[in-house]
Design an enzyme around this catalytic site. Structure first.
Site, PDB file in Angstrom:
ATOM      1  N   SER A 187      40.079   7.038 108.543  1.00 32.55           N
ATOM      2  CA  SER A 187      41.177   7.117 108.977  1.00 32.55           C
ATOM      3  C   SER A 187      41.903   5.546 110.205  1.00 32.55           C
ATOM      4  O   SER A 187      40.753   5.234 110.188  1.00 32.55           O
ATOM      5  CB  SER A 187      41.527   7.902 110.114  1.00 32.55           C
ATOM      6  OG  SER A 187      43.224   7.868 110.536  1.00 32.55           O
TER       7      SER A 187
ATOM      8  N   TYR B  90      41.184  15.095 116.514  1.00 31.76           N
ATOM      9  CA  TYR B  90      41.218  14.139 114.503  1.00 31.76           C
ATOM     10  C   TYR B  90      40.966  12.428 115.310  1.00 31.76           C
ATOM     11  O   TYR B  90      40.059  12.500 114.246  1.00 31.76           O
ATOM     12  CB  TYR B  90      42.961  14.117 114.069  1.00 31.76           C
ATOM     13  CG  TYR B  90      42.206  13.509 112.264  1.00 31.76           C
ATOM     14  CD1 TYR B  90      42.391  14.258 112.000  1.00 31.76           C
ATOM     15  CD2 TYR B  90      43.340  12.122 112.575  1.00 31.76           C
ATOM     16  CE1 TYR B  90      42.329  13.959 110.404  1.00 31.76           C
ATOM     17  CE2 TYR B  90      43.221  11.239 111.072  1.00 31.76           C
ATOM     18  CZ  TYR B  90      42.461  12.386 109.916  1.00 31.76           C
ATOM     19  OH  TYR B  90      42.837  11.749 109.002  1.00 31.76           O
TER      20      TYR B  90
END
Length: 246
Positions: free
Chosen positions: A135, A148
């Protein structure tokens, strides 16, 4: 980019970016082993063969099982794409122990175990590719998604470490780092608002002025998996509309 004769194992293949990756590889002739927790509603079409194995990748024995099934069905494993991931919103005060552990187990530990299982069969052949879906929050700090962000940062470092360890084995390891992409995972940021309006608001904060499309991430995965990227390893390719450049 032609993947005819290549065998690819892809996790998190049932929706979002994973489904787009499966479709892109199938269209390019690959043989696919797709896996996810939910049943696949529709097999991607292409000239290659496709099988689906329902599995929970967080179970310790599952990675070895998936790689063994891939070898049993297709005789080899050329490319592993670690795409499966989960996201809980919340800062350090809001993040529970369960959310933290589930996030790290799914996004990092499972990818490590799958990569280890794949490396065991790739190394003797002195050939193979691993692509991790990280990400842009693995490259920059994440707001309101502490578990995350940490997990994707760890996945980026796992990518770099494995790339260095196995470059002389003929194995390339890279990461694709998507930004906000129009998938179900992004719905956690919408929180009941009008979806079209919220996507426009999110896109307005991105240099290119919009959120990404799953197929745009899939194209990047195909490129890094192809022979056209034969001199690329240890790279983190941001597909985030320029978000991490600031």
């Amino acid at each position: 980019m032609d993947f005819s004769g290549k065998t690819i194992l892809l996790t998190g293949a049932t929706s979002g970016i994973g489904a787009a990756i499966a479709k892109a590889f199938a269209a390019r002739g690959a043989d696919l082993v797709l896996t996810g927790r939910r049943q696949l509603s529709e097999m991607p079409s292409g000239s290659g063969r496709t099988v689906f194995i329902a599995a929970d990748i967080t179970t310790p024995e599952t990675p070895d099982h998936l790689v063994a099934e891939t070898i049993d069905r297709f005789g080899k494993l050329d490319i592993l794409v670690n795409n499966a991931g989960i996201l809980f919103r919340g800062d350090a005060l809001a993040c529970t122990d369960e959310e933290w552990e589930r996030t790290l187990t799914t996004n990092v530990t499972a990818a490590f175990r799958l990569s280890r299982a794949a490396l065991r069969v790739m190394k003797p052949r002195r050939s193979g590719v691993i692509v991790n879906i990280a990400s842009d929050w693995g490259l920059v700090g994440a707001r309101n998604a502490v578990a995350y962000g940490v997990s994707k940062g760890a996945l980026v470092q796992l990518t770099r470490s494995m790339a260095l360890d196995h470059a002389r084995d003929g194995i390339r390891v890279n990461a694709v780092c998507p930004g906000d992409t129009d998938t179900g995972m992004l719905d956690s940021a919408i929180d009941g608002a009008d979806r079209r309006q919220k996507l426009a608001e999110l896109g307005a904060a991105i240099p290119l002025g919009r959120v990404g499309r799953p197929e745009e991430v899939a194209h990047a995965v195909c490129y890094l998996s192809s022979d056209e990227a034969s001199f690329i390893t240890g790279a983190t390719l941001a597909v985030d509309g320029g978000n991490s450049a600031g």
